[in-house]
Each structure stands twice: as structure tokens, then as C-alpha cells.
Design an enzyme around this catalytic site. Structure first.
Site, PDB file in Angstrom:
ATOM      1  CE1 TYR A 178      -2.888  -3.185   0.567  1.00 28.72           C
ATOM      2  CE2 TYR A 178      -4.450  -1.400   0.781  1.00 28.72           C
ATOM      3  CZ  TYR A 178      -4.182  -2.730   0.565  1.00 28.72           C
ATOM      4  OH  TYR A 178      -5.207  -3.598   0.363  1.00 28.72           O
ATOM      5  CE  LYS A 245       0.693 -17.190   1.278  1.00 28.91           C
ATOM      6  NZ  LYS A 245       0.263 -18.615   1.152  1.00 28.91           N
ATOM      7  CG  ASP A 299      -2.779 -19.970   2.551  1.00 28.69           C
ATOM      8  OD1 ASP A 299      -2.058 -19.404   3.386  1.00 28.69           O
ATOM      9  OD2 ASP A 299      -2.399 -20.947   1.897  1.00 28.69           O
ATOM     10  CG  ASP A 323      -7.879  -3.978   2.108  1.00 30.70           C
ATOM     11  OD1 ASP A 323      -9.033  -3.863   2.563  1.00 30.70           O
ATOM     12  OD2 ASP A 323      -7.473  -3.338   1.126  1.00 30.70           O
TER      13      ASP A 323
END
Ligand code: NAP
Length: 436
Positions: A178, A245, A299, A323
């Protein structure tokens, strides 16, 4: 500028800035919130709170929200407390009035008054600003996006047991993808970056790629995770989960994970335990007074919040994952129309509707104002005005249980009576009488 304007004698005042006359009239009344030496807030009984109405449906939801907050404060404190609202401008309204999407005075007003609230803002298609929301967060250093996700009885939900979802998300707000550091495919800058990566770093990147940069720092990670753990301790939450992740992005998401654990182990050693110790030293039971620090791969976390939401209470994660996960969790408890949020720094805090401008409903008095109203409750809690906040939440609970709701909930609730946005606000106010 705001300070100067407030300090001036009103009768001799000349308008030289982009702050409107209304703002000046309002600031003649009320007192500024200040910050004590220990960073706690000193909130007067008549605080001045800046608001950005917002674009699209912003006007509708702000009208309803302001009315509800004013009524709750009045009722809770028998006229001894009152918010003095100060309109400041951003988005389309600011551009139409001043030719500037995000005027400097607006940023200054929010900084000076410590706490502010905003509706949704259009992302300008031109003008060099990628997103006004991202710009506000970065310019005011509002480093934590906090989104509580809690089910209110009777709200339509795709889950069988939505009441098991009761968690608070702390999303890092200032970095990750971002930051907007990216280059368009085939541009000369992009070719320069690709050539550097190919020639100097030996990376095999296709020449027709677009490139984006994902910075994640120890500094930003640590202050976010610190805030999440402090929140868990002060609110008696059992766990903080770091979501990442790290299996794929070892030095960015992996850094987040490593630095997150470092904060827990170095700064909160007495108050936290990790998941491995939970089993080896404590027989799988969290000892009283301790917060369990655990981590999950992003995930898998999307499955976890659907299948076993009761195992998660506070979640800390980087910007992009945050987000996605915030909106997914909002869907579990009534959708974007019921999802509150706040962007918090030290000491500045900006409370906001989490949804966008929903342009097709703009000015139709139709949309659900619940997100902004609940963000207003977060704001009242932050100010220490919990009686008023509880009054609104209880009234909201009754209103939903009575199936008197806006279109978004009505279309999912058998036997519901559909209310307009303004009627929903009025219904809340009338239900405050029943809860008081
Ligand atoms: P959106 O404005 O959030 O609306 C998407 C859909 O979500 C709406 O059509 C509506 O669905 C539902 N929805 C949103 N708010 C709702 C509410 N209060 N009550 C009930 N339903 C609600 O998303 P978008 O259309 O992708 O974005 C529009 C503009 O908003 C863009 O310029 C975007 O950049 C901006 N944006 C701003 C913010 C912010 O200021 N924080 C956040 C996101 C997007 P149905 O049509 O199914 O009823």
C-alpha cells in the site's frame, strides 16, 4: 491554521483559509481534547470533534450517525456532556470547494483535535493521489487499522453459529504494497528497475512486467503488534494471532512474524506465552493472566475464521492480508453496512465507515448507517464515554432483533420491515428509551 482561527476575535476575522464559516462558528464553542504526559487523553465535557462527511452515501450516513451520537450523549449524561462537531473537508466536496482533494488544513485540524470521524471517500481518478484513505492514514501516521468483528443477535449471517465470531483485527496501515511504490510495465522507470534486478541481483524478471515494492519494517511491525498485545492484556483477551505468508515471502511477511514474536517475548515476557509452551509447559491450558501468542498462515486463516472463529480474539497482520481478512470477517457478521473501523496512531485517531461511497445509493436515504454509527461507538469508547456507546449498541441490538432494518439486512431477513437510512437512525434513538 485552526488554532490561529480559534484564537482570533471572531468579529475581526477575515476568511483566509479553506475552512468554511460553519467550522469557525462551531469552533467558537467547545474545547479541544488534549494529551496527558502518559499519552492518555484529557477529554473535556464539550470536546470539539472534526468530521469529514464523505462522498456518495456519506451525507446520508453522517446525518443519521450525528443524530444518534448526539441523542446518546445527551441521554447518558443529562446534558452535562456535548460534542461540538467541526466540519472539515476531503474528497469530492473539498475538490469542488477548494480544488484540493485533501487540503492541508484538514490534516492539521485532525492532528490538532486528536480525534476525528469520517464517512467514505471517493478515490480520485486523477490528481496524483492513489487513495485518499491511504493518504490520510500515511500522512497522519495512523498506523493501526482496528476492526472489531462482533455479531449482534438477529443479524443475517451466512454462518450457522455467527455468535461465535467475536474478534478484533489490528491491520498495519502504513506500509506493505500500500506504499504505492510501483512502476507501470514498459515505462522507462520500470525497465530501469528490471534491468537493475536482472543485472545486479541476478533475478530473472520478464521485461514486460509491472513492478511493485513491498516494504515491511521491524519498526512498523513492532508498534502494531505492541498495540495488539496491549489491547489483549487490557481487555482480558486470551490470544493474539499473527497472520502472515512467511512460508512464501520470507523477508517481508517472515519479518512480520519474527518481529511480532520478538515484541511478545522481549516486551511482554511476563504476560504472554507462545503456543509451543502452551502444550509443553501448561498442558494445553492458558494460565490465568496470560495472553497466548500464536501464528497462522493467511490462507489457512480464512478457513479458521469460518470454521473455528471462537479460537481467535485478537488478530495482528500486515496491510494487504488485513484488508482482505477484515472484509471477509465483516461478511460473517452482517456485511460492510455493519462493520465499524478506526485508524489509530499515537495520539491521533480517525474513526470511519469501513465501506465505500456506494455511488448507486448516494442521496437516496437508503443505505445502512450501521458501520459509521458503530465506528462512532468505538470513538465514544476511546474518549471514555462508554455509557453513551453502550446505549447505542444496546439500542442497535433491539432494533435488529425487532427486524426494523435497512434494505441490505431486510433482503436477508424474513418478515423484516425495511427502513430508510434516516428512519433507521430515528428507530435507534427511540429504542434508546427502552434500554435506558
Ligand atoms: P462500496 O462503496 O463499499 O459498495 C459496494 C457495495 O457494498 C454496495 O453496492 C452495497 O452492496 C454494499 N454496501 C456498501 N456500503 C453499504 C452500507 N452502508 N449498507 C449496505 N450495503 C453497503 O464499494 P465500491 O463500490 O467498490 O467503491 C465505491 C467507491 O468507494 C470507490 O471510489 C472506492 O475507492 C471507494 N471506497 C472508499 C472506502 C473508504 O472511504 N474507506 C472504502 C472502500 C471503497 P449492494 O449493491 O449489494 O447493496
Amino acid at each position: 491554521m485552526i488554532k490561529k482561527l480559534v484564537d482570533l476575535n471572531f468579529s475581526t476575522l477575515k476568511l483566509s483559509s479553506n475552512m468554511g464559516l460553519n467550522a469557525l462558528v462551531e469552533t467558537k464553542k467547545g474545547t479541544k481534547i488534549t494529551v496527558n504526559q502518559d499519552n492518555s487523553l484529557a477529554v473535556p465535557d464539550d470536546p470539539i470533534i472534526p468530521f469529514i462527511e464523505g462522498d456518495g452515501v456519506g451525507g446520508d450516513i453522517w446525518m443519521a450517525t450525528k443524530k444518534v451520537i448526539n441523542a446518546a450523549v445527551k441521554k447518558s449524561y443529562q446534558n452535562k456532556k456535548k460534542v461540538h462537531w467541526l466540519e472539515v473537508y476531503a474528497g469530492q466536496k473539498a475538490f469542488d470547494m477548494y480544488g484540493d482533494w485533501l487540503p492541508e488544513d484538514t490534516l492539521q485540524a485532525i492532528e490538532e483535535h486528536i480525534i476525528a470521524i469520517k464517512g467514505p471517500l471517493t478515490t480520485p481518478l486523477s490528481g496524483g493521489i492513489r487513495s485518499l484513505n491511504v493518504a490520510l492514514r500515511q500522512k497522519l501516521d495512523l498506523f493501526a487499522c482496528i476492526r472489531p468483528v462482533k455479531y449482534l443477535d438477529g443479524t443475517p449471517s451466512p454462518l450457522k453459529n455467527p455468535e461465535k465470531t467475536d474478534l478484533v483485527i489490528f491491520r498495519e496501515n502504513t506500509e506493505d504494497l500500500y506504499c504505492g511504490i510501483e512502476w507501470e510495465a514498459n515505462s522507462s522507470d520500470c525497465k530501469k528497475v528490471i534491468n537493475f534486478l536482472r543485472e545486479e541481483m541476478g533475478e530473472n524478471i520478464r521485461m514486460d512486467s509491472g513492478i511493485g515494492i513491498k516494504p515491511i519494517s521491524a519498526f512498523a511491525t513492532k508498534r502494531l503488534v505492541r498495540m495488539a498485545i496491549e489491547y489483549a492484556i487490557t481487555h482480558n483477551k486470551k490470544s493474539v494471532t499473527l497472520v502472515h505468508k512467511a512460508n512464501i515471502m520470507k523477508f517481508t511477511e517472515g519479518g512480520f512474524l519474527k518481529w511480532g514474536y520478538e515484541v511478545a517475548l522481549k516486551e511482554f515476557a511476563e504476560k504472554t506465552i507462545t503456543e509451543d509452551r502452551l502444550h509443553s509447559d501448561f498442558g494445553g491450558e492458558i494460565p490465568p493472566g496470560k495472553v497466548l501468542i500464536k501464528d497462522r498462515i493467511a490462507d489457512s486463516m480464512f478457513q479458521q475464521v469460518l470454521l473455528r472463529p471462537e479460537e481467535y480474539e485478537v488478530i495482528a497482520l500486515p496491510n494487504l492480508n488485513g484488508d482482505y481478512l477484515s472484509d471477509a470477517c465483516a461478511a460473517q457478521t452482517g456485511g460492510l453496512g455493519m462493520a465499524p473501523g478506526a485508524n489509530i496512531g499515537i495520539p491521533t485517531a480517525l474513526f470511519e465507515a469501513t465501506h465505500g461511497t456506494a455511488p448507486k445509493y448516494a442521496g437516496k436515504d437508503k443505505i445502512n448507517p450501521g458501520s459509521l454509527i458503530l465506528s462512532g461507538c468505538m470513538m465514544l469508547d476511546h474518549m471514555g464515554w462508554k455509557t453513551a456507546s453502550d446505549l447505542i449498541t444496546n439500542a442497535l441490538q433491539i432494533t435488529i432483533a425487532n427486524k426494523t432494518v435497512t434494505y441490505d439486512l431486510a433482503r436477508q431477513l424474513k418478515g423484516a420491515r425495511e427502513l430508510k437510512c434516516s428512519e433507521f437512525g430515528d428507530e435507534l434513538i427511540s429504542n434508546m428509551e427502552k434500554t435506558a
